[in-house]
Design a protein around this motif. Sequence first.
Motif, short mmCIF file in Angstrom:
data_model
loop_
_atom_site.label_atom_id
_atom_site.label_comp_id
_atom_site.label_asym_id
_atom_site.label_seq_id
_atom_site.Cartn_x
_atom_site.Cartn_y
_atom_site.Cartn_z
N PRO A 1 75.65 54.70 -1.65
CA PRO A 1 76.13 54.51 -0.28
C PRO A 1 75.74 53.14 0.28
CG PRO A 1 75.12 56.67 -0.51
CD PRO A 1 74.86 55.93 -1.79
N ILE A 2 74.54 52.68 -0.06
CA ILE A 2 74.10 51.36 0.42
C ILE A 2 74.98 50.27 -0.20
CG2 ILE A 2 72.21 49.66 0.31
CD1 ILE A 2 70.26 52.08 0.48
N ASP B 1 71.31 57.72 -2.46
CA ASP B 1 71.04 56.58 -1.60
C ASP B 1 71.57 55.24 -2.11
OD1 ASP B 1 69.26 56.54 -3.70
OD2 ASP B 1 67.48 56.86 -2.48
N ASP C 1 84.93 56.70 3.95
CA ASP C 1 83.80 56.38 4.83
C ASP C 1 83.50 54.88 4.85
OD1 ASP C 1 83.29 58.92 5.66
OD2 ASP C 1 81.74 59.33 4.16
N PHE C 2 84.14 54.15 3.93
CA PHE C 2 83.80 52.73 3.81
C PHE C 2 85.01 51.86 4.15
CE2 PHE C 2 80.94 55.24 1.16
CZ PHE C 2 79.72 54.83 1.66
N HIS C 3 85.10 50.69 3.53
CA HIS C 3 86.17 49.75 3.89
C HIS C 3 87.56 50.37 3.67
CE1 HIS C 3 88.53 46.07 4.11
NE2 HIS C 3 87.48 45.53 4.70
N GLU D 1 84.26 42.28 5.13
CA GLU D 1 84.58 42.13 6.55
C GLU D 1 84.13 40.78 7.08
OE1 GLU D 1 86.41 43.70 9.16
OE2 GLU D 1 87.13 44.27 7.19
N LEU E 1 78.09 50.49 -1.34
CA LEU E 1 79.45 50.49 -0.79
C LEU E 1 79.48 49.97 0.65
CD1 LEU E 1 79.98 52.18 -3.39
CD2 LEU E 1 81.75 53.35 -2.09
N GLN E 2 78.42 50.27 1.39
CA GLN E 2 78.31 49.75 2.76
C GLN E 2 78.18 48.23 2.73
OE1 GLN E 2 78.77 51.57 5.45
NE2 GLN E 2 78.54 49.75 6.74
N THR E 3 77.35 47.74 1.82
CA THR E 3 77.15 46.30 1.66
C THR E 3 78.45 45.61 1.28
OG1 THR E 3 74.86 46.66 0.96
CG2 THR E 3 75.83 44.54 0.39
N SER F 1 81.52 46.65 1.86
CA SER F 1 82.43 46.70 3.00
C SER F 1 82.10 45.61 4.01
CB SER F 1 82.34 48.07 3.69
OG SER F 1 82.60 49.09 2.76
N GLU F 2 80.82 45.48 4.31
CA GLU F 2 80.39 44.50 5.30
C GLU F 2 80.61 43.08 4.80
OE1 GLU F 2 76.41 45.32 6.69
OE2 GLU F 2 76.92 47.41 7.12
#
Length: 197
Positions: free
Chosen positions: A80-81, A77, A123-125, A91, A83-85, A87-88
């Motif tokens: 992934p959080i 968990d 799956d990410f940026h 962006e 890498l998502q953070t 990427s966002e």
Amino acid sequence: MSKVQPNYVLPLVFLVAILLGFALLLIMPASKKENKEEIIPIGGPFELIDNNGVRRTEADFKGQYLLVYFGYTSCPDVCPIALQTMSEAVERLGEKGKLVTPIFITVDPERDTVEQIDLYISDFHPRFVGLTGTPKQTAAAAKAYRVYYAKANEDKDYLTDHTSILFFMGPDGRFLNHFRHGETVEKISQEMSRHLN
Ligand code: NI
């Protein structure tokens, strides 16, 4: 017995005291500034293999701002959080975001092969760079960033404990800031934006 002092001694003492005061004022801001710059160095040389199988060192990233994170692809968990953070946050910077390269460095090189890393970051940026290496190369990179990691157990599907911090590095390779796990996308992009201006 009373000692007769020449009448210039007292003014001289005052003068010396005042001069010392000025000297201190001059020295103090300088030493404060030095202390500020005396931050423990984070980052430094590394040699790893990217998600295309190409050998990469810190020199390859000169001129780019980096958002660096250490983790592993089977992390349930936290990673992934993160890498998502990342990427966002990149962006959210819009055009300026192109100056920032998000980097994922595995602390589990045993399982995180070039192929595995490549699959994971897809799956990410889209500009994510994934890095793996030998256990020795991984240890050296983690040490440079003062990142801790260790196998949590000896199961086949072992978990790995690891530091979860985002490092924001300047185009000269110098550490600019770090963000703890759970920091908001907004805060991270704001702070990066401040440096990019
Ligand atoms: Ni993780």
